[in-house]
Design a protein around this motif. Structure first.
Motif, PDB file in Angstrom:
ATOM      1  N   LEU A  14       0.814  -1.091   0.206  1.00  0.00           N
ATOM      2  CA  LEU A  14       0.029  -0.029  -0.118  1.00  0.00           C
ATOM      3  C   LEU A  14       1.093   1.174  -0.085  1.00  0.00           C
ATOM      4  O   LEU A  14       0.406   2.305  -0.435  1.00  0.00           O
ATOM      5  N   ASN A  37       5.619   0.842   3.787  1.00  0.00           N
ATOM      6  CA  ASN A  37       5.915  -0.362   4.443  1.00  0.00           C
ATOM      7  C   ASN A  37       4.578  -0.922   5.056  1.00  0.00           C
ATOM      8  O   ASN A  37       4.503  -1.791   6.087  1.00  0.00           O
ATOM      9  N   TRP A  38       3.354  -0.639   4.481  1.00  0.00           N
ATOM     10  CA  TRP A  38       2.128  -1.385   4.728  1.00  0.00           C
ATOM     11  C   TRP A  38       1.773  -2.259   3.388  1.00  0.00           C
ATOM     12  O   TRP A  38       1.948  -1.908   2.536  1.00  0.00           O
ATOM     13  N   PHE A  39       1.305  -3.657   3.808  1.00  0.00           N
ATOM     14  CA  PHE A  39       0.908  -4.567   2.982  1.00  0.00           C
ATOM     15  C   PHE A  39      -0.491  -4.936   3.399  1.00  0.00           C
ATOM     16  O   PHE A  39      -0.942  -4.688   4.473  1.00  0.00           O
ATOM     17  N   ALA A  40      -1.200  -5.341   2.268  1.00  0.00           N
ATOM     18  CA  ALA A  40      -2.625  -5.737   2.685  1.00  0.00           C
ATOM     19  C   ALA A  40      -2.846  -6.938   1.503  1.00  0.00           C
ATOM     20  O   ALA A  40      -2.528  -7.070   0.258  1.00  0.00           O
TER      21      ALA A  40
END
Lengths: 499, 126
Positions: free
Chosen positions: A85, A88-91
């Motif tokens: 995203l 360092n943000w994943f979804a």
């Protein structure tokens, strides 16, 4: 021209630089656009991939193993996609959800691209403008610089001024004033500059003063009292001047110079001017008087009024001490300088001729406390009275007349002693005083004279009317022999002085 | 006289250069923050697009850590606020720095003029 060229060069340089800068910006924008286009392409490819991936449960692929190797493998969980995203943000989401995210990103990319395109367009336009400017400054191309000089307005202004100045008498007067100022030298310059406050005001004032002057001139011609009055004024003013303007400085109030000069020009215009500086001074004195009457603070450097004096001596017997004094001063000045310009000095201060000394020391020599008497007066009286007297004395009176005339006219006086005598003449015109004075001369003069009888005429004539001296002559006749030696000397002295 | 002025001039020049560097640093930092802001905005929006069924991971070093969607959203929001605050701070700092640099510039120009004058005088004398 050099400046223009320089300016042009500078402008050209600036314009050139501007163009270069603009081009840089345009290039940067183009680079960014390319980048974003690439990103967009990538995203589109990804989209396609996402669409086809869930078709199969698993895929056989060659998995990259490090940078150099590949390994055969299977791609499973084709619908599970871990999306970065950002920051360092994943979804973990399905393919369709990923597509949604993708769409969102694509939207962002599209907006960025649009902005870049806009900027590029702007800068391209600016570049075009700078190129045009370059052409203008460089005088290339079809562009023409239109310049209109602003002379026309100046002309209009000057025309307006001329219109204002076109009064009937103003222009010639102004010119005359200018000429007079130039003639006087630096005297009138300061005052005239100060006086040039408003032309219209000055001209109005000039008109008033002209009228006054004309009236006074008429008075002077026809009435002696006017002259005396004027003389008084002049004397006062002259005395003031002498007191204040010893150094040759001129005291001028705003516009007075022009006024006086205007007055001076008036007689010029009227044709009364003799062309001598004396006349100018006279008029100036007149102007003084007039102004003195109207404005007490006006002072002039010129003080002498020879014109009036001349008139008085010719016609009137009512000469005043101050007038004669001024006359003599002028005569001295003329003898010395040849022009009557300049400040009027006290006779006492200028000792350039023997007469001056004589004048100075007159009182000392004689030991007479009484001031000088006007021989002119006596002479004039004699002249006036001579016409009625007997023939025997006629010749003498004629001589007297000549003496008087010579004395009265400063130009004609040859000897300085005569001037001294005339200067010493007192305003009262006491007949006794001249006798005493001539007594002083008597010691130097020795003469046998056939006209001792005339001397009593001289002595008695001044105070009395023309008819009276005849009687007095008769009365004095017996006394003549007694006084003969004295009178002889006096007469002789006068003659000598005349010579 | 000229030498003293020259020294002054040099010192002032150094100060001014330092100031300029600081200004540029703060400028670059601010730009970074700007980028972060945009990124975080995108993340926030994409998180909004997701539903709770999807698991969210946060990358902390080499490890992917499972995160709650709500938590993630909150974290992102906080980060966003933090970044905005930083931007504000940097903006004020930048303004002050610019003012100081302008003052320094003026001083520098005046000193330069003096120096030129002194040099001119020296040349005249020589």
């Amino acid at each position: 021209m050099a400046e223009r060229n320089k300016r042009n060069i500078e402008v050209l340089q600036g314009v050139d630089r501007l163009r270069v800068e603009h081009k840089k910006v345009v290039k940067g924008c183009e680079v960014q656009i390319q980048h974003w286009e690439k990103v967009k392409g990538d995203y589109e490819a990804l989209e396609d991939q996402l669409k086809t991936l869930p078709d199969e449960v698993s895929y056989d692929i060659m998995v990259p193993f490090g940078p150099l190797a590949f390994m055969p493998g299977k791609l499973v969980h084709t619908n599970e996609i871990t999306v970065l995203l950002g920051d360092n943000w994943f979804a973990k989401c399905s393919a369709k959800q990923a597509q949604k995210l993708l769409e969102h990103r694509k939207k962002y990319v599209r907006s960025a691209l649009d902005d870049l395109h806009k900027t590029t367009k702007n800068f391209e336009a600016r570049v075009g403008f700078t190129e045009d400017l370059e052409k203008l400054s460089g005088a290339k191309g079809d562009y023409v610089d239109i310049r209109e000089e602003v002379r026309s307005i100046e002309e209009f202004v000057s025309k307006g001024k001329q219109r204002v100045a076109l009064k009937p008498h103003s222009k010639p007067k102004m010119e005359a004033i200018v000429k007079m100022e130039e003639e006087e030298g630096g005297e009138g310059d300061g005052g005239s500059r100060r006086g040039v406050l408003s032309e219209e005001e000055l001209w109005a004032r000039l008109d008033e003063l002209e009228a006054k002057e004309k009236l006074e001139e008429e008075h002077d011609r026809h009435f002696g009292s006017a002259d005396t009055n004027g003389n008084k004024d002049t004397t006062s003013s002259s005395s003031e001047e002498e007191k204040e303007g010893d150094g040759g400085g001129h005291h001028r109030v705003n516009g007075h110079d022009e006024r006086s000069e205007g007055k001076m020009t008036v007689p010029h215009n009227s044709g009364q001017v003799n062309g001598t500086t004396r006349d100018r001074e006279e008029e100036e004195d007149k102007g003084e008087e007039e102004e003195g009457n109207g404005l007490p603070t006006i002072y002039f450097s010129h003080t002498v009024e020879p014109k009036k004096v001349r008139i008085n001596t010719g016609k009137n017997t009512m000469l005043k001490f101050s007038e004669l004094k001024e006359q003599k001063q002028q005569a001295k000045r003329k003898k010395k300088n040849g022009t009557s310009n300049g400040h009027s000095h006290h006779g006492l201060h200028n000792i350039t001729t023997p007469t001056d000394i004589y004048k100075l020391f007159v009182d000392v020599k004689n030991g007479e406390p009484i001031p000088r008497k006007s021989i002119l007066k006596s002479r004039s009286r004699e002249n006036s009275g001579c016409s009625d007297t007997s023939e025997s004395s006629a010749a003498d009176f004629e001589e007297r007349r000549t003496f008087g005339r010579t004395l009265s006219h400063d130009e004609n006086t040859c000897s300085d002693t005569s001037d001294g005598i005339t200067e010493e003449d007192s305003p009262t015109g006491n007949p006794l005083h001249p006798i005493r004075r001539f007594e002083a001369f008597s010691c130097t003069v020795v003469e046998k004279e056939p006209i001792p009888s005339s001397i009593p005429h001289l002595t008695i004539a001044p105070p009395a009317l023309p008819t009276i001296p005849e009687r007095k002559l008769e009365e004095v006749a017996p006394e003549a022999p007694r006084e003969a030696p004295k009178r002889v000397s006096k007469f002789k002295a006068a003659r000598l002085q005349q010579k | 006289m000229a030498e003293a002025i020259q020294k002054k001039l040099q010192s002032e020049l150094e100060k001014y250069q330092q100031m300029q560097k600081d200004v540029s640093k703060s400028m670059s930092a601010r730009q970074k923050l700007e980028a972060q802001v945009t990124e975080n905005n995108i993340v926030k929006e994409e998180l909004d697009l997701l539903d709770t069924q999807n698991t969210v991971y946060k990358l902390i070093g080499p490890v992917l850590v499972k995160q709650d969607l709500e938590e993630a959203k909150a974290t992102v929001a906080k980060r966003l606020e933090y970044i905005n605050g930083e931007i504000q701070r940097y903006e004020t700092l930048l303004k002050d720095m610019e003012k100081k640099s302008d003052q320094h510039r003026e001083v520098l120009s005046s000193l330069q003029q003096e120096y030129q004058r002194a040099q001119g005088l020296a040349v005249g004398k020589v």
